[in-house]
Design an enzyme around this catalytic site. Structure first.
Site, PDB file in Angstrom:
ATOM      1  N   SER A 102       0.820  -1.224   0.000  1.00  0.00           N
ATOM      2  CA  SER A 102       0.000   0.000   0.000  1.00  0.00           C
ATOM      3  C   SER A 102       0.849   1.267   0.000  1.00  0.00           C
ATOM      4  CB  SER A 102      -0.963   0.002   1.191  1.00  0.00           C
ATOM      5  OG  SER A 102      -0.244   0.039   2.397  1.00  0.00           O
ATOM      6  N   ASP A 113       1.899   0.210   8.391  1.00  0.00           N
ATOM      7  CA  ASP A 113       3.292  -0.236   8.292  1.00  0.00           C
ATOM      8  C   ASP A 113       3.775  -0.104   6.848  1.00  0.00           C
ATOM      9  OD1 ASP A 113       1.944  -2.290   7.082  1.00  0.00           O
ATOM     10  OD2 ASP A 113       2.716  -3.889   8.360  1.00  0.00           O
ATOM     11  N   ASP A 115       5.853  -2.105   3.812  1.00  0.00           N
ATOM     12  CA  ASP A 115       6.445  -3.342   3.279  1.00  0.00           C
ATOM     13  C   ASP A 115       7.664  -2.938   2.459  1.00  0.00           C
ATOM     14  OD1 ASP A 115       4.446  -5.277   4.148  1.00  0.00           O
ATOM     15  OD2 ASP A 115       3.110  -4.248   2.757  1.00  0.00           O
ATOM     16  N   ASP A 167       8.210  -4.115   7.678  1.00  0.00           N
ATOM     17  CA  ASP A 167       8.435  -5.538   7.393  1.00  0.00           C
ATOM     18  C   ASP A 167       9.453  -5.586   6.264  1.00  0.00           C
ATOM     19  OD1 ASP A 167       6.497  -6.086   9.228  1.00  0.00           O
ATOM     20  OD2 ASP A 167       5.097  -7.046   7.838  1.00  0.00           O
ATOM     21  N   LYS A 228     -10.920   0.415  -0.760  1.00  0.00           N
ATOM     22  CA  LYS A 228     -10.347  -0.243   0.430  1.00  0.00           C
ATOM     23  C   LYS A 228     -11.113   0.160   1.690  1.00  0.00           C
ATOM     24  CE  LYS A 228      -5.914  -0.669   1.060  1.00  0.00           C
ATOM     25  NZ  LYS A 228      -4.432  -0.759   1.004  1.00  0.00           N
ATOM     26  N   TYR A 237     -12.651  -7.127   3.901  1.00  0.00           N
ATOM     27  CA  TYR A 237     -11.240  -6.893   3.583  1.00  0.00           C
ATOM     28  C   TYR A 237     -10.414  -7.869   4.417  1.00  0.00           C
ATOM     29  CZ  TYR A 237      -6.975  -4.198   2.605  1.00  0.00           C
ATOM     30  OH  TYR A 237      -5.732  -3.795   2.177  1.00  0.00           O
TER      31      TYR A 237
END
Length: 408
Positions: A102, A113, A115, A167, A228, A237
């Site tokens: 995202s 968070d 990625d 992450d 979303k 979702y």
């Protein structure tokens, strides 16, 4: 750029317009003033839900990613020295952080968070990442909650860097150095790679390909933010529960953008519900024609793999090796989503006729709205009060509610 299909013939002898996707567009109509007004109202309706970050938060993320990128280059140079590379090679060995998901799509919400992927040259091993890089992160005072999950399907190091959760995956490429302008989209970079590296690269390659295959990134982003938010508010979702995760929603929105390349977000949200309330599953959603590659990795192909024929709602990732991102969908969850698409269409019809506000689209479903009489309501309450010790999900009432939906 070259797009995966031919041309659309324009009236009046205009230059033909390249089209996106595996079919030509449904409509090339440009937006009207009223469409821009509805789009502004859509933005206003989303603001209370914390979907937009302010400038300060965005800059904080950029600063943290910049520090992490420098940190990776520093670590790779140190490792290169330990492995006795000549100084001339060490000075240009590189290393780079890529983002995906995202954040990379530009649709992350407040506090979400990031990625990310650490890309290293061929002399840096996966064990180096989980040992020496992990230790280097441990020494950094801005890094908290550090943990490694080395035996996961996609191995990852998780941590908080100055308050931002990250992450971080790892991929080692068959290259002597990693330049700053490296493009991960070409399939040739996958050659001779470990399967864990291929899986780790997949997120970036899919995200980059999605952005490449939409006609207008800003319209895509705003539409995806709306869809979303709608999916989260309506309780659909979740990849784990058999609905759709972020990548799948992104691909459905991208396909809508391809079919209406000049439309703005208000129109695209409405067209999204129009297209997918009428979609004839299990016909797959494809953003581009899958390309053959001689790398012999397993790809989604119902002609070759009998198990792929049983997928109920195939949405196929556009980067090689192509995969179905919705293998968890069941007949029950697909039915629920189909109903939600139809309901979304009726609500956006009302909104674009001036009979309702955008806030109506983001109203959560009433717990009891699906049940027609008091007896059924009592059964729901009984079911949700049962001993929940056998429930494996974090929210036992949710599990019971879903169970009831699936058997009703």
């Amino acid at each position: 750029g070259v797009f995966p299909a031919g041309h659309v013939n324009m009236p009046g002898g205009q230059q033909p317009q390249k089209h996106y996707g595996i079919t030509s567009a449904i409509s090339l109509a440009p937006p009207r003033d009223i469409d821009h007004q509805y789009t502004q109202k859509l933005c206003d309706a989303m603001k209370p839900f914390g979907v937009f970050e302010d400038e300060e938060e965005l800059n904080h993320r950029l600063a943290v990613l910049g520090k992490l990128n420098n940190f990776v280059k520093e670590w790779i140079a140190e490792i290169s020295e330990l492995k006795n590379l000549p100084p001339s090679a060490i000075s240009c060995v590189g290393g780079k952080i890529f983002t995906f998901g995202s954040y990379r799509l530009g649709v992350h919400t407040k506090g979400a968070d990031i990625d990310a992927l650490c890309v290293a040259p061929r002399h840096v091993e996966r064990t180096d990442f989980f040992q020496s890089f992990f230790e280097k992160l441990k020494q950094h005072e801005e890094i908290k909650d550090l943990r490694a999950v080395e035996d996961a399907f996609v191995p990852v190091i998780k941590f908080k860097f100055d308050g931002i959760e990250i992450d971080l995956l790892f991929a080692r490429l068959a290259l002597q150095s990693i330049p700053d302008n490296l493009d991960l989209r070409g399939d040739s970079i996958l050659r001779n790679l470990d399967i864990r590296c291929i899986r780790s690269l997949n997120g970036c390659r899919v995200t980059d390909e999605i952005l490449y295959l939409v006609p207008n990134k800003e319209n895509f982003r705003l539409t995806l933010r709306a869809i979303k938010l709608w999916a989260k508010r309506r309780g659909i979702y979740s990849n784990m529960l058999g609905f759709l995760g972020g990548v799948s929603w992104a691909m459905l929105v991208a396909r809508t953008c391809q079919l209406y390349p000049n439309a703005v977000a208000a129109t695209l949200v409405h067209k999204f519900f129009l297209v997918f309330s009428k979609w004839e599953w299990p016909n797959p959603v494809l953003l581009k024609q899958p390309e053959e590659s001689n790398l012999n990795l397993p790809v989604w192909d119902p002609r070759v793999n009998p198990s792929d024929r049983y997928h109920l709602m195939p949405i196929i990732t556009p980067a090689y090796p192509q995969q179905n991102s919705t293998y968890n969908v069941s007949t029950s969850t697909r039915t629920i989503m189909s109903e939600e698409f139809k309901y979304g269409l009726s609500v956006t019809d009302e909104i674009l006729q001036g009979k309702a506000e955008w806030s109506k689209l983001f109203e959560p479903p009433s717990f009891f709205q699906k049940y027609k009489n008091q007896t059924e309501k009592i059964n729901v309450v009984k079911l949700c009060r049962r001993d929940s010790s056998t429930c494996t999900l974090k929210s036992p009432p949710l599990k019971c509610f879903l169970l009831l939906l699936f058997v009703s």
